[in-house]
Write an enzyme that holds these catalytic residues in place. Sequence first.
Site, PDB file in Angstrom:
ATOM      1  N   SER A 189      73.506  46.809  55.087  1.00  0.00           N
ATOM      2  CA  SER A 189      73.904  46.718  56.500  1.00  0.00           C
ATOM      3  C   SER A 189      74.677  45.427  56.773  1.00  0.00           C
ATOM      4  O   SER A 189      74.474  44.412  56.098  1.00  0.00           O
ATOM      5  CB  SER A 189      72.672  46.740  57.394  1.00  0.00           C
ATOM      6  OG  SER A 189      71.946  47.920  57.229  1.00  0.00           O
TER       7      SER A 189
HETATM    8  N1  SAM Z   1      67.971  48.230  54.844  1.00  0.00           N
HETATM    9  C1  SAM Z   1      69.199  48.169  54.083  1.00  0.00           C
HETATM   10  C2  SAM Z   1      69.751  46.768  54.026  1.00  0.00           C
HETATM   11  O1  SAM Z   1      68.962  45.867  54.003  1.00  0.00           O
HETATM   12  O2  SAM Z   1      70.948  46.587  53.946  1.00  0.00           O
HETATM   13  C3  SAM Z   1      70.218  49.144  54.579  1.00  0.00           C
HETATM   14  C4  SAM Z   1      70.092  50.431  53.950  1.00  0.00           C
HETATM   15  S1  SAM Z   1      71.266  51.696  54.185  1.00  0.00           S
HETATM   16  C5  SAM Z   1      72.173  51.351  55.627  1.00  0.00           C
HETATM   17  C6  SAM Z   1      70.158  53.011  54.633  1.00  0.00           C
HETATM   18  C7  SAM Z   1      69.230  53.471  53.541  1.00  0.00           C
HETATM   19  O3  SAM Z   1      68.401  54.512  54.065  1.00  0.00           O
HETATM   20  C8  SAM Z   1      69.906  54.050  52.304  1.00  0.00           C
HETATM   21  O4  SAM Z   1      69.530  53.308  51.184  1.00  0.00           O
HETATM   22  C9  SAM Z   1      69.375  55.476  52.227  1.00  0.00           C
HETATM   23  O5  SAM Z   1      69.190  55.952  50.927  1.00  0.00           O
HETATM   24  C10 SAM Z   1      68.066  55.349  52.987  1.00  0.00           C
HETATM   25  N2  SAM Z   1      67.493  56.596  53.522  1.00  0.00           N
HETATM   26  C11 SAM Z   1      68.116  57.633  54.127  1.00  0.00           C
HETATM   27  N3  SAM Z   1      67.211  58.587  54.473  1.00  0.00           N
HETATM   28  C12 SAM Z   1      65.986  58.121  54.090  1.00  0.00           C
HETATM   29  C13 SAM Z   1      64.658  58.622  54.160  1.00  0.00           C
HETATM   30  N4  SAM Z   1      64.359  59.797  54.712  1.00  0.00           N
HETATM   31  N5  SAM Z   1      63.663  57.875  53.658  1.00  0.00           N
HETATM   32  C14 SAM Z   1      63.907  56.675  53.079  1.00  0.00           C
HETATM   33  N6  SAM Z   1      65.150  56.151  52.968  1.00  0.00           N
HETATM   34  C15 SAM Z   1      66.167  56.859  53.472  1.00  0.00           C
END
Ligand code: SAM
Length: 217
Positions: free
Chosen positions: A59
């Site tokens: 992010s």
């Molecule tokens: N928190 C992260 C950071 O510190 O930059 C950002 C992560 S990214 C924007 C969003 C994440 O959500 C991705 O890694 C994706 O695989 C995960 N994601 C999507 N659906 C999900 C779910 N149902 N359960 C867990 N993770 C999920």
Amino acid sequence: MKDKRKTLVDKLFNQGYIKSQKVKNAMLKVPREQFMPQGTVYQAYADRPFPIGKGQTISAPHMVAIIAERLDLEGGMNILEIGTGWGYNAAVVAEVVGRKGHIYTVERIPELAAKARENLEKTGYSGVVTVIEGDGTRGYPEKAPYDRIYGTASAPKIPEPLKEQLKIGGKLIVPMGSDYFQDLISMVRVSEDEYQTKNLGGVVFVPMIGEHGWPED
Ligand code: SAM
């Protein structure tokens, strides 16, 4: 890198994304470069998301600041994050809640969960952040109830298990909306079955895919 980090944090403060000293200190301390793929490290202090593989992103710092501020974090809180990515946001939140708190963070993509564990270990946060591999739309009932729950991926509606796993008086923040338009939704659990909802404004996130989120394709 430390100078670049300070310049970015000062900018986020002047722009109003960072409001409190505790979030400012946390973002000054956590080395974002340690949570990014090698080739992009030199851009660690640009205020934008970057690819981390598997179609996902780390992010943008201003988004991490908005979530950390809006969560009203306090020391010692029990927190659930949905969407670990490579672990940066969890490390910032861990820095704010301190050693007496704990962050449980759920990631659906095993390779990203493994990388997050490695990053959190090398930066010293593995004692306060536990990475769980799985579908975060189901929450993580094993450590519920939570003081705070937040999502870093967007859902079509707030997953019911997350509402159920929130403490009374606790707060949840999840991006919600369609592929194109999403809002950051904040919910406070006022009583057993009453929630107060607030729209914190437009955002752009990758989809939250799972049983109570978006379908796989
Ligand atoms: N928190 C992260 C950071 O510190 O930059 C950002 C992560 S990214 C924007 C969003 C994440 O959500 C991705 O890694 C994706 O695989 C995960 N994601 C999507 N659906 C999900 C779910 N149902 N359960 C867990 N993770 C999920």
